[in-house]
Design an enzyme around this catalytic site. Structure first.
Site, PDB file in Angstrom:
ATOM      1  N   ASP A  42       0.753  -1.171   0.037  1.00 52.37           N
ATOM      2  CA  ASP A  42       0.065   0.175  -0.002  1.00 52.37           C
ATOM      3  C   ASP A  42       0.987   1.370   0.203  1.00 52.37           C
ATOM      4  OD1 ASP A  42      -2.285  -1.729   0.102  1.00 52.37           O
ATOM      5  OD2 ASP A  42      -2.478  -1.463   2.141  1.00 52.37           O
ATOM      6  N   LYS A 101     -11.255  -5.957  -4.389  1.00 59.11           N
ATOM      7  CA  LYS A 101     -12.587  -6.388  -3.846  1.00 59.11           C
ATOM      8  C   LYS A 101     -13.702  -6.000  -4.562  1.00 59.11           C
ATOM      9  CE  LYS A 101     -10.690  -5.538   0.862  1.00 59.11           C
ATOM     10  NZ  LYS A 101      -9.429  -4.967   0.585  1.00 59.11           N
ATOM     11  N   PHE A 102     -13.895  -6.586  -5.840  1.00 64.31           N
ATOM     12  CA  PHE A 102     -14.923  -6.372  -6.684  1.00 64.31           C
ATOM     13  C   PHE A 102     -16.453  -6.542  -5.832  1.00 64.31           C
ATOM     14  CE2 PHE A 102     -11.973  -7.920  -9.628  1.00 64.31           C
ATOM     15  CZ  PHE A 102     -11.777  -7.151 -10.431  1.00 64.31           C
ATOM     16  N   ASN A 107     -22.643  -8.155 -14.325  1.00 65.72           N
ATOM     17  CA  ASN A 107     -22.035  -7.282 -15.341  1.00 65.72           C
ATOM     18  C   ASN A 107     -20.980  -6.484 -15.049  1.00 65.72           C
ATOM     19  OD1 ASN A 107     -22.428  -6.956 -18.443  1.00 65.72           O
ATOM     20  ND2 ASN A 107     -22.967  -4.926 -17.597  1.00 65.72           N
TER      21      ASN A 107
END
Length: 376
Positions: A42, A101-102, A107
């Site tokens: 990070d 982290k979708f 879609n």
């Protein structure tokens, strides 16, 4: 209740039995490097990210990124930041885990994964998903990865050649037909005016037109050829001794539990994550979790656990404190030996050290020791 067999199995043994190709590769990598350490890189800019990856690469098996927080990220596919990270991954022997982290409808996550400026699927071996929107997000990501992999067996290489301009009233028999078999498509363009090429007049006084023949040739090359196997590595870059290329398969980690205080990921949510993983074993490698979630006999999911920290060197008895922003810390000994983690994720514990390489080795050694004691 007896512990799950995977808790006592070595990484090399699990590499032989796990079904996901990328998981098998990762277990082999862990055994070869004697490392079960993931660095959470990070950092704020691309230059620092590449510097950290190069310095710490020898000690880690996974590099976790957040591309959207990195200033100066170069999105150029062949030479940009993702490609340069892939080069370092090949050089030092680690996998790239984009901590995206979708968390949206199917879609949307599919497009976020495969399209846009970042094209995450092209350079990240592993991604993760927040399954709050439901199992459809996992299914869509799995389908997207499968479609991407299907397109890889062959690449189309296109070359363009432009023939010498000629007069259209010349005898067609003078044309060279030797390359006709190679021509997939040809386009004929008429050029008006005199561009320095003499134009003959026909017997009736009309000027002949100039025609340039442009040939577009397409050649299909195997994506498994040595040319692609080198990927973006330059001459002289070598794989870690004894390590083959990683498979082209992509992998998913499901965010099943978090280390932050007060998070809302309850037991019901975690169980739904496990069920989704079992339904997509060809794509889901495992979980980001706080404990081992393998329970059925044929479960062999990998567990990566954040919130890992060591006390300052020579202060082994010092109490671990949170960061004041909700993060809670535990030692590698507890996370691996007690909770059953396979890989510990460390960020600021390494990044804030004066000597990155030394601190990464300290964490690698502690995490590996906890693993060897667990399987003993």
């Amino acid at each position: 209740m007896a512990p799950h067999p995977t808790l006592k199995s070595t990484y090399s043994t699990r590499a032989e039995t796990v079904t996901h190709p990328l998981s098998a590769y990762l277990y082999k990598l862990m055994d070869l490097k004697a490392s079960n350490l993931c660095l959470s890189a990070d950092v704020a800019n691309a230059r620092e990210l590449l510097h950290v990856a190069d310095k710490v690469g020898p000690s880690i098996v996974v590099l976790k990124t957040h591309y959207d927080m990195v200033a100066g990220w170069d999105f150029t596919p062949e030479t940009g930041t993702g490609a340069r990270l892939a080069k370092l991954a090949r050089k030092h022997g680690f996998l790239i885990f984009e901590d995206r982290k979708f968390g949206d409808i199917g879609n949307t996550v599919e497009l976020q994964y495969t399209q846009g400026a970042a094209r995450i699927i092209e350079w990240a071996h592993i991604v993760n998903v927040n399954m709050v929107p439901g199992k459809a997000s996992v299914t869509s990501l799995a389908n997207a990865a499968a479609k991407w992999l299907e397109r890889l067996p062959y690449e189309v290489k296109t070359s363009v050649t432009v023939g010498t301009p000629r007069n259209t009233d010349e005898d067609d028999d003078d044309e060279d037909d030797g390359n006709a078999g190679e021509m997939e498509r040809s386009h004929t363009f008429g050029l008006n005016g005199n561009n320095g090429v003499p134009i003959k007049e026909s017997s009736d006084g009309r000027k002949g037109s100039i025609v340039s023949v442009t040939t577009v040739t397409q050649q299909y090359e195997s994506a498994h050829s040595p040319r692609l196997t080198k990927t973006i590595a330059e001459e002289g870059d070598m794989l870690l001794a004894g390590l083959e290329e990683p498979p082209l398969n992509r992998g998913l980690l499901i965010l099943a539990q978090m280390s932050s205080a007060g998070n809302f990921m309850n037991a019901e949510y975690t169980q739904a994550c496990v069920e989704a993983a079992r339904e997509h074993k060809d794509f889901v490698m495992g979980f980001v979790s706080q404990e081992a979630l393998n329970s059925q006999p044929d479960d062999d999911f990998i567990h990566m656990t954040p919130g890992c920290q060591l006390p300052p060197e020579h202060e082994e008895d010092a109490e671990l404190r949170g960061d004041g922003k909700g993060q809670q810390y535990n030692t590698p000994e507890k996370l691996i030996g007690v909770c059953g983690a396979d890989i510990v994720i460390v960020g600021r514990g390494i990044l804030k050290a004066g000597d990155l390489q030394h601190e990464a080795e300290r964490y690698r050694s502690a995490a590996w020791k906890a693993y060897t004691e667990r399987v003993r």
